[in-house]
Design an enzyme around this catalytic site. Structure first.
Site, PDB file in Angstrom:
ATOM      1  N   SER A   1       0.814  -1.220   0.000  1.00  0.00           N
ATOM      2  CA  SER A   1       0.000   0.000   0.000  1.00  0.00           C
ATOM      3  C   SER A   1       0.845   1.266   0.000  1.00  0.00           C
ATOM      4  O   SER A   1       0.396   2.306  -0.493  1.00  0.00           O
ATOM      5  CB  SER A   1      -0.941  -0.009   1.208  1.00  0.00           C
ATOM      6  OG  SER A   1      -0.209  -0.207   2.407  1.00  0.00           O
TER       7      SER A   1
ATOM      8  N   HIS B   1       1.925   4.784   4.915  1.00  0.00           N
ATOM      9  CA  HIS B   1       1.164   5.436   3.851  1.00  0.00           C
ATOM     10  C   HIS B   1       1.613   6.878   3.652  1.00  0.00           C
ATOM     11  O   HIS B   1       1.688   7.367   2.509  1.00  0.00           O
ATOM     12  CB  HIS B   1      -0.328   5.390   4.182  1.00  0.00           C
ATOM     13  CG  HIS B   1      -0.897   4.011   4.169  1.00  0.00           C
ATOM     14  ND1 HIS B   1      -2.159   3.713   4.630  1.00  0.00           N
ATOM     15  CD2 HIS B   1      -0.379   2.828   3.726  1.00  0.00           C
ATOM     16  CE1 HIS B   1      -2.394   2.415   4.482  1.00  0.00           C
ATOM     17  NE2 HIS B   1      -1.331   1.863   3.935  1.00  0.00           N
TER      18      HIS B   1
END
Length: 408
Positions: free
Chosen positions: A145, A197
């Site tokens: 991610s 992230h």
């Protein structure tokens, strides 16, 4: 009416077409991550602390391999599923723009920069003189991610749009889109690495602003890899996309326009040229060096003929000024009709009316009631005949063509 013989493709066929549309490297990443997760599931491997991105282990024991092993391992089925589902559109678009080898290098570059940002932030937070916070140093992060958030930033920059939609619920400014997604995922999901992230977003912005230009090799580097013998079997695959070189001075590599200065307009045109269009008209016949040969859409010839007839009818029925140069040119083109074609049309008219062949008529002549009646006797409605004859300026040959095109 012809029966409709077109049937909807089955689920297996549509799934195969969807998979065939995913470029080589993107599909390879999906296969690698999926296979690794299945192997871990089958053998019962769950010691992710040995392969995850752990800042404490990297700093203390110099376990640099964790930078790259952490991005291909996932903790659950939903984790790998949603990551790969997000990778399909992002990776496919970027791979078509950059090429397979260039995208692979970019992924490695982003993974490395993500790790560097992660380490710097974790070290600063853990050893700042005001309040030490050791949690980030001992946080174990896995998953693709972080790279996906970097791709979101790069793709948003390439698109040139000013706003993006968040799950179709509301629009946000494009420059804040990745940060809004970061907050939304952090609120909706548990056990999500906020720092992982965030570092992906920072790497994406660093890439788009050209901070990694000095780390980006020239086109000869990619060409040498693609021409190597050990990669020949991959290059020959139809889904493999060759690198086009690119402009070394451009901060965003694009597939075309390498010799032009990069701008948001040119970048968007380069990106949109690769996106699927909902068009049924005949496609461009411009040659593509990556795909030799010429192809056409099924039924394109028929569509072209129908479009040409409709264009002819629209030009002839256009009630514009006769002094317009385009009208004069159209009249000249009508006068240049071959005698053979005119004789064929006359014979058709005469055969339908049961009389001798019609004489050749000049543009601008006025059709008589007898000539209109002959066309009516062929099966056309009188109103359509009068409109067609008026549009053809009394030329029965052109009027027949208009009427026949209306019947088609």
């Amino acid at each position: 009416m012809r029966p409709n013989i077109v049937s909807e493709a089955g689920l297996q066929t549509r799934a195969g077409q969807w998979w065939d549309g995913i470029p080589f490297l993107t599909s390879a990443v999906i296969i690698v991550c999926g296979v690794i997760y299945l192997i871990c599931l089958l053998v019962g491997y769950d010691a992710f602390s040995e392969i995850c991105f752990l800042p404490e282990a990297i700093v203390s024991h110099f376990q640099v391999y964790r930078i790259y092993t952490s991005i291909i391992f996932h903790g659950s089925l939903l984790h790998v599923f949603f990551n790969m589902l997000a990778l399909v559109p992002l990776g496919s678009e970027l791979e078509r723009i950059m090429g397979s080898i260039r995208l692979l290098y970019t992924i490695i570059l982003l993974a490395t920069s993500n790790a560097i940002f992660h380490l710097i932030i974790a070290l600063v937070v853990a050893h700042n003189p005001f309040h030490t916070y050791q949690y980030l140093m001992n946080e174990c992060a896995i998953g693709f991610s972080g790279i996906i958030f970097s791709m979101i930033v790069i793709e948003t920059s390439l698109s040139g749009v000013r706003s993006r939609s968040v799950f179709g619920l509301f629009n946000v400014p494009a420059k804040w889109y990745a940060f809004i997604l970061l907050v939304v995922f952090q609120l909706l999901m548990t056990n999500v690495s906020l720092l992982g992230h965030l570092c992906g977003i920072l790497s994406g912005f660093a890439y788009t602003y050209g901070l990694f230009n000095f780390l980006t090799p020239g086109p000869s580097f990619y060409s040498a890899i693609e021409s190597s013998s050990w990669l020949a079997s991959c290059v020959r695959r139809p889904k493999f996309i060759l690198c086009s070189g690119g402009n070394p001075s451009a901060y965003i590599p694009t597939f075309s326009g390498q010799n032009l200065p990069s701008s948001s307009g040119n970048i968007w045109r380069n990106l949109s040229s690769w996106l699927p269009q909902r068009e049924t008209a005949a496609q461009s016949t411009q040659d593509d060096p990556r795909f030799p040969g010429r192809g056409r859409t099924l039924g394109s010839g028929q569509n072209t003929a129908v479009n040409s007839d409709l264009n002819l009818q629209a030009r002839l029925l256009d009630d514009s000024s006769p002094n317009n140069p385009s009208d004069i040119a159209a009249a000249g083109a009508g006068e240049r009709l071959s005698n053979e074609r005119r004789s064929q049309v006359n014979n058709v008219v005469a055969a339908g009316a049961g009389g001798p062949p019609l004489p050749q008529m000049q543009l601008g002549s006025i059709a008589s009631d007898e000539q209109i009646q002959k066309l009516v006797s062929m099966g056309f409605e009188r109103t359509q005949v009068e409109v067609a004859v008026a549009a053809a300026d009394g030329d029965l040959n052109v009027a027949v063509e208009i009427l026949m095109s209306q019947q088609d």
